[in-house]
Structure formats: C-alpha cells, structure tokens
Design an enzyme around this catalytic site. Structure first.
Site, PDB file in Angstrom:
ATOM      1  N   CYS A 126       0.820  -1.219   0.000  1.00 56.76           N
ATOM      2  CA  CYS A 126       0.000   0.000   0.000  1.00 56.76           C
ATOM      3  C   CYS A 126       0.850   1.265   0.000  1.00 56.76           C
ATOM      4  O   CYS A 126       0.479   2.278  -0.608  1.00 56.76           O
ATOM      5  CB  CYS A 126      -0.967   0.002   1.178  1.00 56.76           C
ATOM      6  N   HIS A 153      -2.246   1.186   7.412  1.00 58.41           N
ATOM      7  CA  HIS A 153      -2.610   1.306   6.001  1.00 58.41           C
ATOM      8  C   HIS A 153      -2.346   2.743   5.570  1.00 58.41           C
ATOM      9  O   HIS A 153      -2.307   3.659   6.399  1.00 58.41           O
ATOM     10  CB  HIS A 153      -4.082   0.936   5.780  1.00 58.41           C
ATOM     11  N   ASP A 175      -8.187   4.954  -2.713  1.00 52.08           N
ATOM     12  CA  ASP A 175      -7.270   3.902  -2.280  1.00 52.08           C
ATOM     13  C   ASP A 175      -6.708   3.186  -3.508  1.00 52.08           C
ATOM     14  O   ASP A 175      -7.390   2.357  -4.121  1.00 52.08           O
ATOM     15  CB  ASP A 175      -7.989   2.906  -1.373  1.00 52.08           C
TER      16      ASP A 175
END
Length: 285
Positions: A126, A153, A175
């Site tokens: 991520c 995250h 995202d």
C-alpha cells in the site's frame, strides 16, 4: 509516466477544472484503475533468481517467501534518487527456489515506475501504491495528499468538486491499492478495522481526518486514549514547525537519509508503516 501509462492516456486524464463533479470522479477512477492494471501488489511471492529449466515455472507459480529481517539497500538503490528506506531480507519457502533475496522498499516516483521492467511489474504494497498514485495525480494537475492510518494502512485523497455543490471542492478518499474511490467507511465496515488515528499529510500541513473514516468517532477517541484537545495542541505545534522551520541539512548538504545511515530505531519505525497488513483481496503476488 508515458512509458508506463501511455502519453495519450495521460493527456486524456489531465485535470480540467471545467469538468463536472461526475466527470472528475470518472477520470480519477480511471487513474486508479490503470495503476492496478499496470502494476502488481506484492503479497510475498519468492522473487529470488529463478532456476533454469522446467522447474522455473513451478517456482514462480508456487514459491512463497517469509521475512527474515531488514538490511541496508543495495548500493545501486541506496541513493536519494531512489529513496530506498530499507531492504527486506526474505527467504523462499519452496525448496526448488534459491533461498534468499532482497526486496527493496522504494519511495521515489521514478524507481517505482521502473519496477514495471526491473521487478516484473511488482510495485509493492500500500505504501508504494500510494506514493506512485500521489505522483501520478500531482503530475496531471490534481491536488492530492497522503493519508496515514495508524492501524497499518496508507492511501491518498484527491481534491474534487463536491457532488452536492459543484462550486465547492472536497477531499475525496482514493485507495490505489484497492482501486476504490470515495468509500471512506470501507476499512471500518468492510475490513473490520478498529481505527485510532488517521492523518492527511502534505508538505504544508498535517490534518486529523479520522472522523471522515468512521461511523463511531467516540470509539476511536477511547482507543487512542487522549483527548481531542491534546490532539489539537499537538497538531498546532506540528503545523507551526512546518510553516516556519527549514529542514536541517545532513552531512554533505543533503536533507535526505540513505538506508545505511538509519538507526535500528528508525528502521523499526519505518517498518511499522511500510509493513502494514492489508486485508485486500487484490494481492497479486
């Protein structure tokens, strides 16, 4: 950028303030989608040098790896241009694969783009997806900022026209690891995260944005164990420093740090952010 995504694609999706709110979201979704189409999310596959012959394909398809530790980046990657924080030393679990390999955690946009050819499209996790997406959006004229979730995250937010009042701009959740736009409650309701603190970070400001990502803000306050006033005081101090302080250059005149210069404490801190556990269903390798 053009080598990875195509010059026409980039020009077609360059930010235009005359687009409607719906059009802006369509273009933002296309940018998120192309990153997931071109690059691969790293899920722990063995990336060691592969053996030759018929067993090579088996090693690629079935070989997994486990983390052994962290070490300084290779000399060719340990530069301010690459922004390599550290390399993971990983061990392949398959007996037919070579046992060890180094997996560099890169930050700079150009080396991340080059993973398309130099690491068989394996961009990273991520952190790497968010950094590359931030660079892509910013290069095309979008206002974008980095989002750090303290429950492991990271993602980005993009400034787009509000769907309720197109005269207003609003920060929209994006995202890139998940190829998702404007679903801020997905981590709490979909992934089951027990959120604590989420910050929006730009070179000029740090903003506390946890309330945007939770349906139960008071529960996040209880989990973090200090008040909103304490949070506000800390952010005031941080933002004052961002506005007034100049970065102190390190030896040699560079404000950046090479991986071999980092202490064990710094490696542990970076590792906590870079090794966030994604519950993504979109892990490719």
């Amino acid at each position: 950028l053009a080598k990875s995504f195509g010059a026409k694609f980039l020009e077609d999706h360059r930010f235009n303030g005359l687009w409607s709110a719906a059009e802006q979201r369509t273009h933002a979704k296309a940018l998120l989608a192309v990153i997931k189409d071109v690059y691969i999310f790293y899920g722990g596959r063995c990336l060691a040098s592969q053996p030759s012959g018929p067993i090579a394909d088996t090693c690629v398809a079935e070989g997994k790896s486990v983390s052994v530790g962290r070490l300084a980046c290779r000399p060719e990657e340990d530069s301010t241009d690459h922004g390599c924080v550290f390399a993971e030393l990983r061990s392949c679990t398959s007996k037919i694969c070579d046992p060890f390999f180094e997996y560099a955690r890169l930050q700079a946009p150009i080396p991340l783009l080059q993973t398309r050819t130099e690491r068989s499209k394996v961009l990273g996790r991520c952190e790497e997806f968010s950094r590359l997406s931030h660079a892509l959006f910013a290069s095309l004229g979008y206002e974008v900022r980095y989002i750090l979730d303290f429950t492991d995250h990271v993602w980005i937010e993009v400034s787009l026209k509000s769907t309720s009042d197109e005269r207003q701009q609003t920060w929209v959740h994006a995202d890139p690891s998940e190829n998702v736009l404007d679903q801020p409650l997905m981590y709490e309701t979909g992934w089951g995260k027990k959120l604590t603190m989420i910050f929006a970070v730009s070179p000029w400001q740090v903003e506390h944005v946890t309330a945007r990502y939770t349906a139960d803000y008071e529960a996040t306050v209880k989990r973090r164990r200090f008040s909103d006033q304490t949070m506000a005081n800390a952010l005031t101090a941080v933002n004052t420093r961002l506005r007034t302080d100049q970065p102190e250059p390190r030896s040699g005149g560079s404000p950046h740090m090479l991986s071999r210069e980092r202490s064990l404490t710094e490696l542990a801190l970076w590792g906590g952010f870079l090794d966030g556990t994604d519950t993504s269903a979109n892990v490719n390798v």
